[in-house]
Design a protein around this motif. Structure first.
Motif, PDB file in Angstrom:
ATOM      1  N   GLY A  58       0.806  -1.219   0.000  1.00 50.08           N
ATOM      2  CA  GLY A  58       0.000   0.000   0.000  1.00 50.08           C
ATOM      3  C   GLY A  58       0.831   1.258   0.000  1.00 50.08           C
ATOM      4  N   ASP A  59       0.137   2.395   0.192  1.00 53.15           N
ATOM      5  CA  ASP A  59       0.861   3.651   0.019  1.00 53.15           C
ATOM      6  C   ASP A  59       0.790   4.572   1.229  1.00 53.15           C
ATOM      7  OD1 ASP A  59      -1.356   3.799  -2.749  1.00 53.15           O
ATOM      8  OD2 ASP A  59      -1.875   4.151  -0.652  1.00 53.15           O
ATOM      9  N   GLN A  99      -1.884  -1.066  -2.831  1.00 52.62           N
ATOM     10  CA  GLN A  99      -2.894  -0.880  -1.787  1.00 52.62           C
ATOM     11  C   GLN A  99      -4.017  -1.928  -1.892  1.00 52.62           C
ATOM     12  OE1 GLN A  99      -2.698   1.714   0.513  1.00 52.62           O
ATOM     13  NE2 GLN A  99      -4.661   1.273   1.486  1.00 52.62           N
ATOM     14  N   PRO A 152      -2.826  -2.309   4.952  1.00 54.53           N
ATOM     15  CA  PRO A 152      -4.107  -1.697   4.581  1.00 54.53           C
ATOM     16  C   PRO A 152      -5.280  -2.465   5.203  1.00 54.53           C
ATOM     17  CG  PRO A 152      -2.697  -1.975   2.642  1.00 54.53           C
ATOM     18  CD  PRO A 152      -1.999  -2.666   3.776  1.00 54.53           C
TER      19      PRO A 152
END
Ligand code: ADP
Length: 284
Positions: A41-42, A71, A101
């Motif tokens: 994810g980010d 993500q 996430p």
């Protein structure tokens, strides 16, 4: 007078000692230890943490294996990456960056990491080895706290150590490590009724509650060693779980925030990766 514990310097010493041990092992013909970081994810904070871990690994002369997943990655996709790293003999340690996430089951993913590659010490098997005092990899933050105490010459054996917080990542393993070093250990947590009465008995007070400014002068025995694991971003900068400025010289020693426990965590990750490589070689 309170001594401020210089975590940056102690961490630097451990990192250079680890780098020296890596170089000696490689010179003796052993394979280069490697750490695989897995970022899903980010989340920007996670990306920063992973980047600094990767930099430290390279600086220590170890191999940097890194995987990024999007993500939207599914449980099965993350599991497949962990399984592949678990089977790769070049990968000494696997670090799954948390938090994942929403929607991913982190406990199920962590449990796929083989105990000999569990450089964060987060699997149930690693926790079991720690509880029984058997050989294994210990979580980085609490083992960094033990290194700080040793570097400062603080007597652990026979002392009364109070740990505030009982998280899987910090409080619980911290209490186990102190117990193993023959401290008398008390664990305080959210439901402790009179926190100050408990912490005032501490020769060594380790605070890992994640509550800014929880600990003040009323909680501290004069001369105690205080280790502040908390770190909070505020408009006026980083602060910890301890109101250090209010203690007014009553503590014997204290870790600053930042520059205390934080740098130790990454140093212990380096040490754990080397230890994991040694473990793999011993059992090969
Ligand atoms: P960390 O990652 O720093 O260990 P967690 O949020 O996972 O933080 O855990 C916080 C721990 O701190 C919990 O075990 C909780 O019981 C304890 N804690 C939280 N608030 C208090 C408080 N006011 N007094 C004592 N302990 C607390």
């Amino acid at each position: 007078m309170t001594t401020t514990i210089d975590g940056r310097k102690i961490a630097r010493d451990i990192r250079s000692r680890t780098a020296g041990e890596v170089a000696a092992a490689v010179a003796a013909g052993r394979s280069v230890p490697g750490l695989a970081t897995v970022l899903v994810g980010d989340d920007p904070a996670s990306a920063v943490y992973v980047a600094s871990k990767r930099r430290a690994i390279r600086e220590a002369g170890m191999r940097d294996f890194h995987r990024t997943l999007p993500q939207q990655a599914t449980q099965d996709e993350v599991a497949a990456v962990i399984d592949e790293l678990a089977a790769d003999p070049d990968v000494s340690g696997i670090l799954l960056q948390l938090p994942l996430p929403a929607g991913l089951d982190s406990a199920a993913l962590i449990s796929r990491i083989p105990v000999s590659k569990d450089v964060d010490g987060l699997t149930t098997s690693s926790a079991g080895l720690l509880a029984r005092g058997e050989y294994g990899l210990r979580p980085c933050t609490p083992s960094g706290v033990i290194e700080l105490l040793d570097a400062e010459g603080v007597t652990i054996k026979g002392s009364h150590a109070v740990v505030v917080g009982r998280s899987e990542l910090v409080g619980r393993p911290m209490a186990q490590l102190l117990l193993q070093r023959d401290a008398t250990v008390t664990i305080a947590h959210r439901h402790t009724t009179d926190l100050a009465a408990v912490t005032r008995a501490a020769d060594i007070l380790v605070v890992a509650a994640g509550v800014p400014g929880l600990i003040g002068p009323e909680h501290v025995k004069p001369g105690a060693t205080i280790i502040d694991v908390g770190i909070h971003r505020t408009p006026s900068g980083l602060t910890g779980d301890v109101r250090a400025d209010e203690l007014d010289g009553s503590a014997g020693r204290i870790t600053p925030v930042p520059g205390g426990v934080g740098p130790m965590t990454i140093a212990m990750l380096m040490a754990n990766t080397l230890r994991a490589a040694e473990w793999a070689q011993r059992s090969a």
